[in-house]
Write an enzyme that holds these catalytic residues in place. Structure first.
Site, PDB file in Angstrom:
ATOM      1  CG  ASP A  75      -0.270   0.061   2.533  1.00  0.00           C
ATOM      2  OD1 ASP A  75       0.698  -0.706   2.719  1.00  0.00           O
ATOM      3  OD2 ASP A  75      -0.695   0.848   3.409  1.00  0.00           O
ATOM      4  CD  GLU A 140       4.267   1.020   7.064  1.00  0.00           C
ATOM      5  OE1 GLU A 140       5.019   1.380   7.982  1.00  0.00           O
ATOM      6  OE2 GLU A 140       3.952   1.768   6.107  1.00  0.00           O
TER       7      GLU A 140
END
Length: 397
Positions: A75, A140
Site C-alpha cells: 500500500d 502499513e
C-alpha cells in the site's frame, strides 16, 4: 515476466494503484512473480469493525528451517495533486536514470528488489537450504490494524515460525549502505483535557480558565527532559502536537482546553512506566498555583492511544552480521546500526523473531515525484542476494 530484473518488477507494482486500503492488483502481481519460483502463495483478508477490510499475502518457498522472512507493504500514501508530478504517479516512467512513481521508494522498490534477489539466488544456487517467505500487507500506511499484526497471527496459527526477518523499508538517509535499523523507539500518544468553568472575561473570579492550566500541564511534559539517551537510543522526546480551545469569542473564558502529544521513547522506559511518569508530572502541574493562585488543583483527564508501540532492540549476530557484511561487500561502506526514525511493522514482527530493516534511500518517500535511481535498484538487489546467501550460511551460528 523476467523477475530477476528489479526494474520491471517495480514497474509492474507501481502500475497497480494501491493507495491504502485498496489492493489495486499489487498482491495479484506479486503472486504472479512468486508462484513460478516455487512459492506457495496464500491470500487472507483481515477485518475489524469500524476499519476497512485489508487484503494481505503470505508466500513460502521450502518447508524446512532455517526460515527467513521478508516483510513489507504494497500500500502507498495518496499522490496529492497529480498535476504537480512531472510523470504520472502510477505510470512508472523512467527518465534520466530514475524510475518515477508512488511507492518507488516506500516500499514497492524494496519488494521488487527482494523478489529479484530470490530469483537470482535460485538461478545461481538452486532453492535455499531452508525456507524463504514473503509477509506482505496492504495496511502499513493506514491504521495498521488489519495488516501485519493480523497476518502474523494468521500465519502463526497455521504453524508458521520464523528464525529471522528483514523488513525492506527505506532506511538509508543519503545513499545505499548508510544505515541498517536494528530497533525502534517506542511511541505513545495521548490527549489531555482540562475542565474549567466558562464565564465572562471581565469577571474571571466567577470562572476558571482552563487555558491557564493547559499551559502548565504542557510545560511539565516538555521540561525537564525524560532522559539523556542510552547506548543504543537517542534521548526520549515528547512533542505537543496541538493545543485547542475551540473558542471564537474574545470575551468568553472557555469551558475546556485540550492538548495532544506524542512521545518517542528509548529503552529507559516501558509504555507503562512512561505513562506513570507522565501522569505524575501532570498531577504536579495541575496543583501548581502559579497561574491560578488560591485555586484547588486543576481538573483534567487523559486519553491514551489504543496501541502504543513498545521500544525494541534486535540482538542477533547471524542476522545483523550477515546483512552488514552484505552491505559492505556490495557498497564498500560499513553501515551504521541505528534505532532512529519512526515506527514500522517491525514493531509487530519483533514478537515472533529477530528483525532488522534495510531498503532504499528514503529522500523522496511520500513526496511529489517519488523516485528511485535505477542503479540503486540493482545495488539493493545485489545486497539482498548476498545477504540471502550469507544468512543461510550463518543461520545456525
Amino acid at each position: 515476466m523476467t523477475v530477476t530484473n528489479p526494474i520491471t518488477n517495480l514497474q509492474t507494482l507501481i502500475r497497480c494503484a494501491s493507495v491504502t486500503p485498496a489492493e489495486g492488483g499489487t498482491l495479484t502481481a506479486l503472486a504472479d512473480m512468486l508462484a513460478p519460483l516455487g512459492f506457495k502463495v496464500e491470500r487472507m483478508t483481515a477485518s475489524e469493525p469500524g476499519t476497512p477490510d485489508i487484503e494481505n499475502l503470505y508466500a513460502r518457498l521450502g518447508t524446512d528451517g532455517p526460515h527467513l522472512m521478508f516483510a513489507g507493504h504494497t500500500d502507498v500514501v495518496p499522490v496529492g495533486d497529480a498535476t504537480s508530478w512531472s510523470h504520472p504517479p502510477f505510470a512508472a516512467e523512467i527518465a534520466d536514470g530514475e524510475l518515477f512513481g508512488r511507492g518507488a521508494v516506500d516500499m514497492k522498490g524494496g519488494i521488487a528488489c527482494f523478489v529479484a534477489a530470490v530469483a537470482r539466488h535460485i538461478e545461481k544456487h538452486g532453492k535455499p537450504a531452508g525456507s524463504i517467505s514473503f509477509l506482505i500487507t496492504g495496511d502499513e500506511e493506514g491504521p495498521a490494524i488489519n495488516g501485519t499484526v493480523k497476518l502474523l497471527q494468521w500465519a502463526a496459527e497455521r504453524g508458521e515460525t520464523w528464525d529471522a526477518s528483514l523488513v525492506g523499508e527505506p532506511t538509508n538517509p543519503d545513499r545505499l549502505g548508510d544505515m541498517i535499523k536494528i530497533g525502534r523507539r517506542g511511541s505513545i500518544s495521548g490527549t489531555i483535557t482540562v475542565h474549567g468553568v466558562q464565564g465572562h472575561a471581565a469577571y474571571p473570579h466567577l470562572a476558571d480558565n482552563p487555558v491557564r492550566s493547559i499551559i502548565k500541564l504542557t510545560e511539565a511534559l516538555l521540561d525537564p527532559p525524560f532522559d539523556a539517551g542510552t547506548d543504543n537510543f537517542q534521548p526520549s522526546n515528547l512533542e505537543v502536537t496541538t493545543i485547542d480551545v475551540g473558542n471564537t469569542a474574545t470575551n468568553v473564558i472557555p469551558a475546556k482546553a485540550t492538548a495532544a502529544f506524542n512521545i518517542r521513547f528509548n529503552d529507559t522506559w516501558t509504555a507503562d512506566t512512561l505513562k506513570a511518569e507522565i501522569v505524575a508530572r501532570l498531577d504536579a502541574a495541575a496543583a501548581d498555583q502559579t497561574l491560578r493562585p488560591g485555586r484547588s488543583p486543576a481538573k483534567y483527564d487523559i486519553v491514551w492511544s489504543e496501541r502504543p508501540s513498545q521500544v525494541f532492540l534486535t540482538r542477533n549476530n547471524a542476522l545483523i552480521a550477515s546483512l552488514s557484511a552484505a552491505v559492505e561487500n556490495v557498497t564498500a561502506q560499513r553501515p551504521a546500526l541505528s534505532t532512529t526514525g519512526g515506527t514500522s511493522d517491525a514493531r509487530f514482527i519483533k514478537d515472533y523473531c529477530p528483525v532488522v530493516e534495510f531498503g532504499l534511500v528514503g529522500q523522496t518517500m511520500h513526496m511529489v515525484d517519488e523516485r528511485v535511481a535505477l542503479s540503486d535498484l540493482e545495488t539493493l538487489t545485489e545486497i539482498y542476494q548476498t545477504f540471502i546467501q550469507r544468512w543461510f550460511e550463518n543461520a545456525e551460528l
